[in-house]
Each structure stands twice: as structure tokens, then as C-alpha cells.
Scaffold this motif. Structure first.
Motif, short mmCIF file in Angstrom:
data_model
loop_
_atom_site.label_atom_id
_atom_site.label_comp_id
_atom_site.label_asym_id
_atom_site.label_seq_id
_atom_site.Cartn_x
_atom_site.Cartn_y
_atom_site.Cartn_z
N UNK A 24 0.80 -1.21 0.00
CA UNK A 24 0.00 0.00 0.00
C UNK A 24 0.83 1.27 0.00
N UNK A 25 2.19 1.17 0.20
CA UNK A 25 3.02 2.34 0.03
C UNK A 25 2.93 2.86 -1.40
N UNK A 26 2.77 1.95 -2.37
CA UNK A 26 2.71 2.35 -3.77
C UNK A 26 1.32 2.32 -4.35
N UNK A 27 0.33 1.82 -3.62
CA UNK A 27 -1.02 1.69 -4.15
C UNK A 27 -2.03 2.29 -3.18
N UNK A 28 -2.91 3.16 -3.66
CA UNK A 28 -3.98 3.68 -2.80
C UNK A 28 -4.91 2.54 -2.36
N UNK A 29 -5.62 2.77 -1.27
CA UNK A 29 -6.54 1.75 -0.74
C UNK A 29 -7.56 1.31 -1.79
N UNK A 30 -8.05 2.27 -2.59
CA UNK A 30 -9.04 1.93 -3.61
C UNK A 30 -8.47 0.95 -4.62
N UNK A 31 -7.19 1.10 -4.96
CA UNK A 31 -6.57 0.20 -5.93
C UNK A 31 -6.41 -1.19 -5.32
N UNK A 32 -6.07 -1.25 -4.03
CA UNK A 32 -5.96 -2.55 -3.37
C UNK A 32 -7.31 -3.25 -3.40
N UNK A 33 -8.39 -2.50 -3.15
CA UNK A 33 -9.73 -3.09 -3.20
C UNK A 33 -10.02 -3.63 -4.59
N UNK A 34 -9.60 -2.91 -5.62
CA UNK A 34 -9.79 -3.39 -6.98
C UNK A 34 -8.98 -4.65 -7.25
N UNK A 35 -7.78 -4.72 -6.66
CA UNK A 35 -6.96 -5.92 -6.80
C UNK A 35 -7.66 -7.13 -6.17
N UNK A 36 -8.34 -6.89 -5.05
CA UNK A 36 -9.10 -7.96 -4.41
C UNK A 36 -10.21 -8.45 -5.34
N UNK A 37 -10.97 -7.51 -5.91
CA UNK A 37 -12.05 -7.87 -6.81
C UNK A 37 -11.50 -8.57 -8.05
N UNK A 38 -10.39 -8.08 -8.57
CA UNK A 38 -9.76 -8.67 -9.75
C UNK A 38 -9.39 -10.13 -9.50
N UNK A 39 -8.83 -10.40 -8.32
CA UNK A 39 -8.45 -11.77 -7.98
C UNK A 39 -9.67 -12.66 -7.89
N UNK A 40 -10.76 -12.16 -7.31
CA UNK A 40 -11.98 -12.94 -7.18
C UNK A 40 -12.62 -13.19 -8.55
N UNK A 41 -12.54 -12.19 -9.43
CA UNK A 41 -13.12 -12.36 -10.77
C UNK A 41 -12.39 -13.43 -11.56
N UNK A 42 -11.13 -13.70 -11.21
CA UNK A 42 -10.35 -14.72 -11.90
C UNK A 42 -10.55 -16.11 -11.31
#
Length: 274
Positions: A24-42
């Protein structure tokens, strides 16, 4: 001579950053949330917190916090039996807004228009979660009495024809879980007895369509049919919604056939061949 800058991956306290801080030093919280959704979509079968944390390189506690917020807003759903997470109904709405040219609704639009013109009533496509159906698109009817709906509107399974389709053609565990909980009443005609609802589900399964005369609102009825994907799994429902005057308790066979034909065409567009 001044000390040279340290290249050791430690913060000012002399300790290495935690894995979630490193992300999260390099990614905003919103982007981390999107990464979570992205992983679930896969992962169509869903993911548990432990596996998801491993994939993202994050502590389980941080992943769980993201999942809790996403679930609260409908972006992810949790299987009550396995505790695994998958993408939720809100993602269908987001996908529709971002990719409307290629989504199911766009593919189905000519079929929806034809059905609406045949029956003169509002035509609705819905998806579903464990406890509710969710409207994702509609075409308003041409009858003098218009039914007002909008994308995102949600209804309990036992109160609408679309919900009966979900219970009849969806997963067994969804059906069993729903029948084990209290059934909410919207009108005196809403089915709130589990045994009666189970019998209704069996009927819907046999005939391939559902209705719900005045079970959601007095004076309103709906006819619904399943929309099936290439693998035979339920994508959602197609429904005709209108006044009980135009959609009586004993439906017009022509309306039922028009609905079934349209649902079959949309299912075929998604690759279903059954």
C-alpha cells in the motif's frame, strides 16, 4: 563524512515494513480493493481469505477488512457454507456501465425490444445474490399503467417471480439456505411458509417459468424465466412485469410462450445449447 543513505528496506524505526505496508506504500486503498475484486473475478469458484491473502501478498487481517467493506456494498459475496468469497451483484452493474457494448444486456437488446412489443409490458433482466434478485436492465412497457423500476432495485426471492426462478434453477445450496431462514412478507399473498415455497419451486422447475400475482405489490404481477449460460448455470432471469389487469393470475399462454422464446434466444446468445 556524513553517512551514506541506507539501502536496507527498513523504515525510520529500524524495522522492515509489513507486507501490506509494502503493497500500500505504492497503491492507494481503492486500488488494493480493486486488486481484491480482480483476484476474485479470476476465480469463479471463489477464494478464501487465506488464499486471497497469499495471492495478493497481504496479511489476512487486511484482506478481511477490504472484503468486509466490499461485501457491505455488494461488490463481493460470501458463500455461507464454505466462507469463500466471489464477485457480487454490484459488479454486474459496474460491468454494464463500463462495457455496455459487449455485455449480455446489449446482446439481448433486440430480443427485449421484440418481447416488449409483443406483450406491451415492462421487460426486465435481473441477476441475483443469495437472498435477493437485482435488476440490471429494463425496457419500459407501452401499456397505460407503467411499472417503475430502475437498475439496482432488489427484491427478496420469495416475493417475486424472478426470485422463484433463482430458487428453482440456481444452486441447491442457495435454495436450501434460503428455505431455512425466515421468509419476509410484502403483501398478504407473499409466500412465507417454507413448505409451500418449496412446492412452488418444484412447480416452477417443472414448467420452466414462474409468476407472483400480487405477492410483491397489490395489483402487480410478473412472469419470469431463466437465463442460462453455456455451462448450464443460471446467469439471471428475464421477466415481464405489469398490472394484474394485463398479467392476470392465470396468465395468457401467448405471453408465457413469448417469454420462454425470448429467454431461450438470450440463453443461446450466451452459448447455452440445451
Amino acid at each position: 563524512m556524513p553517512a551514506s543513505p541506507s539501502t536496507d528496506p527498513k523504515d525510520a524505526r529500524g524495522t522492515a515494513p509489513a507486507p501490506d505496508e509494502a503493497i500500500e506504500q505504492g497503491l492507494p486503498t481503492a486500488i488494493v480493493a480493486l486488486k481484491v475484486v480482480e483476484a476474485l473475478a479470476s476465480a469463479p469458484g471463489g477464494l478464501g481469505v487465506t488464499r486471497l491473502a497469499q495471492l495478493l501478498g497481504m496479511p489476512k487481517a487486511r484482506v478481511h477488512r477490504h472484503l468486509s467493506v466490499l461485501r457491505e456494498h455488494g461488490y463481493v459475496a460470501q458463500d455461507p457454507d464454505t466462507n469463500q468469497y466471489r464477485v457480487g451483484w454490484q459488479m454486474f452493474l459496474l460491468a454494464r456501465a463500463c462495457n455496455s457494448r459487449f455485455d449480455v444486456v446489449s446482446l439481448a437488446r433486440p430480443v427485449l425490444e421484440s418481447l416488449r412489443d409483443q406483450v406491451g409490458q415492462t421487460v426486465v433482466i435481473s441477476t441475483f445474490s443469495d437472498n435477493e434478485v437485482v435488476v440490471i436492465d429494463l425496457l419500459r412497457g407501452t401499456a397505460p399503467v407503467e411499472i417503475s423500476l430502475r437498475p439496482g432495485t432488489r427484491f427478496h426471492h420469495n416475493s417475486v417471480a424472478q426470485g422463484k426462478i433463482v430458487l428453482a434453477f440456481g444452486a441447491q445450496k442457495l435454495r436450501d439456505g434460503y428455505l431455512q431462514q425466515p421468509l419476509p412478507a410484502c403483501t398478504p399473498r407473499t409466500i412465507v411458509d417454507p413448505e409451500r415455497l418449496a412446492a412452488e419451486i418444484a412447480l416452477v422447475r417443472r414448467r420452466g417459468w414462474a409468476d407472483a400475482p400480487e405477492e410483491l405489490y397489490i395489483g402487480i404481477n410478473a412472469l419470469a424465466a431463466p437465463l442460462l449460460q453455456a455451462d448450464g448455470e443460471l446467469f439471471g432471469t428475464l421477466a415481464i412485469v405489469g398490472s394484474i389487469h394485463y398479467l392476470p393470475s392465470t396468465p395468457d399462454p401467448a405471453h408465457v410462450q413469448a417469454l420462454l422464446d425470448a429467454a431461450g434466444q438470450i440463453s443461446a446468445a450466451m452459448g447455452h445449447t440445451g
